[in-house]
Design a protein around this motif. Structure first.
Motif, mmCIF file in Angstrom:
data_model
loop_
_atom_site.group_PDB
_atom_site.id
_atom_site.type_symbol
_atom_site.label_atom_id
_atom_site.label_comp_id
_atom_site.label_asym_id
_atom_site.label_seq_id
_atom_site.Cartn_x
_atom_site.Cartn_y
_atom_site.Cartn_z
ATOM 1 N N ASP A 1 0.825 -1.210 0.000
ATOM 2 C CA ASP A 1 0.000 0.000 0.000
ATOM 3 C C ASP A 1 0.862 1.264 0.000
ATOM 4 O O ASP A 1 0.527 2.261 -0.662
ATOM 5 C CB ASP A 1 -0.933 0.008 1.204
ATOM 6 C CG ASP A 1 -2.012 -1.056 1.109
ATOM 7 O OD1 ASP A 1 -2.325 -1.485 -0.020
ATOM 8 O OD2 ASP A 1 -2.535 -1.476 2.162
ATOM 9 N N LEU B 1 2.059 2.226 -3.391
ATOM 10 C CA LEU B 1 1.000 2.851 -4.191
ATOM 11 C C LEU B 1 0.877 4.326 -3.847
ATOM 12 O O LEU B 1 0.749 5.186 -4.735
ATOM 13 C CB LEU B 1 -0.321 2.129 -3.951
ATOM 14 C CG LEU B 1 -1.520 2.622 -4.758
ATOM 15 C CD1 LEU B 1 -1.253 2.496 -6.249
ATOM 16 C CD2 LEU B 1 -2.776 1.840 -4.376
ATOM 17 N N ASP B 2 0.933 4.648 -2.554
ATOM 18 C CA ASP B 2 0.868 6.052 -2.137
ATOM 19 C C ASP B 2 2.082 6.830 -2.652
ATOM 20 O O ASP B 2 1.948 7.998 -3.072
ATOM 21 C CB ASP B 2 0.805 6.141 -0.614
ATOM 22 C CG ASP B 2 -0.500 5.603 -0.052
ATOM 23 O OD1 ASP B 2 -1.500 5.613 -0.782
ATOM 24 O OD2 ASP B 2 -0.512 5.157 1.113
ATOM 25 N N THR C 1 3.787 6.170 -5.343
ATOM 26 C CA THR C 1 3.611 6.332 -6.789
ATOM 27 C C THR C 1 2.649 7.478 -7.092
ATOM 28 O O THR C 1 2.898 8.294 -7.997
ATOM 29 C CB THR C 1 3.080 5.019 -7.401
ATOM 30 O OG1 THR C 1 3.996 3.963 -7.116
ATOM 31 C CG2 THR C 1 2.915 5.149 -8.901
ATOM 32 N N LYS C 2 1.569 7.554 -6.327
ATOM 33 C CA LYS C 2 0.622 8.649 -6.525
ATOM 34 C C LYS C 2 1.269 10.000 -6.240
ATOM 35 O O LYS C 2 1.010 10.987 -6.943
ATOM 36 C CB LYS C 2 -0.587 8.461 -5.611
ATOM 37 C CG LYS C 2 -1.487 7.292 -5.987
ATOM 38 C CD LYS C 2 -2.624 7.152 -4.982
ATOM 39 C CE LYS C 2 -3.529 5.982 -5.314
ATOM 40 N NZ LYS C 2 -4.628 5.821 -4.303
ATOM 41 N N SER C 3 2.121 10.045 -5.229
ATOM 42 C CA SER C 3 2.752 11.317 -4.875
ATOM 43 C C SER C 3 3.680 11.811 -5.973
ATOM 44 O O SER C 3 3.873 13.024 -6.134
ATOM 45 C CB SER C 3 3.540 11.164 -3.566
ATOM 46 O OG SER C 3 4.691 10.356 -3.749
ATOM 47 N N THR D 1 0.998 12.272 -9.566
ATOM 48 C CA THR D 1 -0.169 13.148 -9.513
ATOM 49 C C THR D 1 0.190 14.445 -8.798
ATOM 50 O O THR D 1 0.966 14.416 -7.838
ATOM 51 C CB THR D 1 -1.335 12.461 -8.776
ATOM 52 O OG1 THR D 1 -0.917 12.083 -7.457
ATOM 53 C CG2 THR D 1 -1.786 11.225 -9.534
ATOM 54 N N TRP E 1 5.962 12.753 -17.161
ATOM 55 C CA TRP E 1 5.562 11.391 -17.522
ATOM 56 C C TRP E 1 6.355 10.901 -18.733
ATOM 57 O O TRP E 1 6.831 9.767 -18.767
ATOM 58 C CB TRP E 1 4.066 11.358 -17.822
ATOM 59 C CG TRP E 1 3.467 9.977 -17.871
ATOM 60 C CD1 TRP E 1 3.711 9.012 -18.808
ATOM 61 C CD2 TRP E 1 2.530 9.413 -16.953
ATOM 62 N NE1 TRP E 1 2.978 7.880 -18.534
ATOM 63 C CE2 TRP E 1 2.250 8.101 -17.396
ATOM 64 C CE3 TRP E 1 1.891 9.884 -15.807
ATOM 65 C CZ2 TRP E 1 1.355 7.261 -16.738
ATOM 66 C CZ3 TRP E 1 0.998 9.040 -15.153
ATOM 67 C CH2 TRP E 1 0.742 7.761 -15.613
ATOM 68 N N GLN F 1 11.786 12.925 -6.402
ATOM 69 C CA GLN F 1 10.446 13.204 -6.950
ATOM 70 C C GLN F 1 10.502 14.312 -7.995
ATOM 71 O O GLN F 1 9.609 15.159 -8.093
ATOM 72 C CB GLN F 1 9.481 13.569 -5.809
ATOM 73 C CG GLN F 1 9.296 12.452 -4.775
ATOM 74 C CD GLN F 1 7.846 12.185 -4.463
ATOM 75 O OE1 GLN F 1 7.120 13.081 -4.092
ATOM 76 N NE2 GLN F 1 7.428 10.940 -4.608
ATOM 77 N N PRO G 1 3.692 4.009 -14.477
ATOM 78 C CA PRO G 1 3.238 3.817 -13.087
ATOM 79 C C PRO G 1 3.587 2.435 -12.537
ATOM 80 O O PRO G 1 3.849 2.294 -11.334
ATOM 81 C CB PRO G 1 1.720 4.016 -13.176
ATOM 82 C CG PRO G 1 1.377 3.787 -14.605
ATOM 83 C CD PRO G 1 2.552 4.247 -15.392
ATOM 84 N N TYR H 1 5.873 1.985 -9.300
ATOM 85 C CA TYR H 1 5.355 1.258 -8.133
ATOM 86 C C TYR H 1 6.328 0.162 -7.688
ATOM 87 O O TYR H 1 6.641 0.033 -6.495
ATOM 88 C CB TYR H 1 3.990 0.657 -8.467
ATOM 89 C CG TYR H 1 3.443 -0.228 -7.384
ATOM 90 C CD1 TYR H 1 2.755 0.307 -6.297
ATOM 91 C CD2 TYR H 1 3.622 -1.609 -7.429
ATOM 92 C CE1 TYR H 1 2.259 -0.509 -5.290
ATOM 93 C CE2 TYR H 1 3.130 -2.428 -6.426
ATOM 94 C CZ TYR H 1 2.451 -1.869 -5.360
ATOM 95 O OH TYR H 1 1.973 -2.682 -4.359
#
Length: 340
Positions: free
Chosen positions: A10, A13-14, A16-18, A21, A28, A116, A306, A310
């Motif tokens: 989990d 996943l967080d 990856t979103k940070s 997004t 990208w 990041q 993604p 991940y």
């Protein structure tokens, strides 16, 4: 007992979103360029065999006078052979360049996840020396499999044609040994890029020194890394399923214009037989095939940004959990777990 590889599912996943997004198309696409080179390249070599007879010499165009050796190679193959050898040489050079750039991109990718922010040229310059060491290491790993594999193929061809006195039992034993060696090499390479590369970045060391630093953690937390390997195997099955579906769709879309060109060009050139006997046509067909696979890989790289992000965040989280000294993303880890 907490299994870090399961706990990190989990959190990855967080993470990856940070990074991805809100959607930034430029970032990208940069990551897609990096992902394009992340796979390990491999080269293959051709196998050739010559048939001979030990009977009395025979007269004819396919016989070498005084030796009684009959060559069964068609004249067309003799014309095409230089083109094939040239194509193989070019493929080998391109493959090595791909592996070299891929070694650089391993560091670019990890550094991008760490900060990041994607800066391909800056990160590549920063880690070029370590990337060259990783390249040499991966080529050496590849040779460990390639050399016995070539020997196995040559032995099998020699046994089939009678050109070499090779024991069938020896070949049967070599096949599982080669499979085991391939598995071990693949595992070492996977652990190198997932865990040793971050250690190299943190400790500013080469690949062998990175392995020496990581080895005590691996042996101390072998259960954790065993569970990680099982989790990654399951994830790989899921990724493989996605790759099959997406690859089939994207491949079909990309192959359509190539198929149209083929339908028009092959009859115009006199049919399949004429194309196969024309070195120039074969070279053009080879270039078209290479361009098709390059476009397919590039398109899939965009889709798999993604997924690769991940998977690599997952490895970084496990590495930091097993040894805080190797935590490449402490701030991101803390932020994710505090808000989670």
């Amino acid at each position: 007992m907490t299994w870090y590889a399961v706990e990190a599912l989990d959190d990855a996943l967080d993470a990856t979103k940070s990074l991805l997004t809100p959607l930034d198309a430029r970032q990208w696409l940069k990551l897609a360029l990096v992902v394009f080179f992340l796979g390990s390249g491999g080269g293959g070599g051709p196998s050739a065999g010559a048939g001979g007879s030990t009977g009395t010499p025979a007269d004819g165009p396919g016989t070498t006078p005084g030796h009684g050796v009959e060559f069964d190679v068609p004249a067309a193959l003799g014309d095409v052979l230089p083109i094939l050898l040239g194509a193989i040489a070019v493929a080998l050079v391109v493959g090595l360049l791909y592996v070299l750039v891929g070694a650089v991109m391993e560091f670019v990718f990890v550094e991008s996840l760490r900060r990041q922010r994607v800066r391909i040229r800056s990160y590549a310059d920063q880690h070029l020396g370590r990337a060259l060491r990783l390249f040499v290491f991966r080529v050496a790993l590849g040779l460990l499999v390639a050399v016995p594999a070539v020997a196995l193929v040559v032995g099998a061809v020699g046994l089939a044609t009678g050109g070499l006195d090779v024991s069938l039992g020896l070949l049967v034993v070599l096949i599982p040994l080669l499979a085991l060696l391939g598995f071990l090499v693949a595992a070492v390479d996977a652990f190198t890029v997932s865990f040793v590369v971050p250690v190299m970045i943190l400790k500013n060391v080469g690949v062998l020194a990175g392995w020496r630093r990581f080895w005590p953690t691996l042996t101390r937390e072998w259960k954790q890394y065993g569970v990680y390997a099982l989790v990654r195997f399951v994830l790989a099955l899921g990724v493989g399923l996605i790759a099959s579906v997406v690859g089939g769709v994207v491949g079909a879309l990309l192959v359509a214009p190539v198929a149209v060109v083929g339908v028009v060009a092959v009859p115009a050139l006199g049919g399949v037989g004429a194309v196969l006997s024309n070195p120039v046509a074969l070279a053009v067909a080879g270039l078209l095939a290479l361009a098709y696979f390059a476009l397919l890989t590039a398109a899939l790289a965009v889709v798999f940004v993604p997924i690769q992000t991940y998977l690599r965040y997952h490895a970084l989280l496990v590495l930091g959990d097993t040894d805080a000294d190797f935590d490449l993303i402490p701030d991101l880890r803390r932020k994710i777990r505090e808000t989670g």
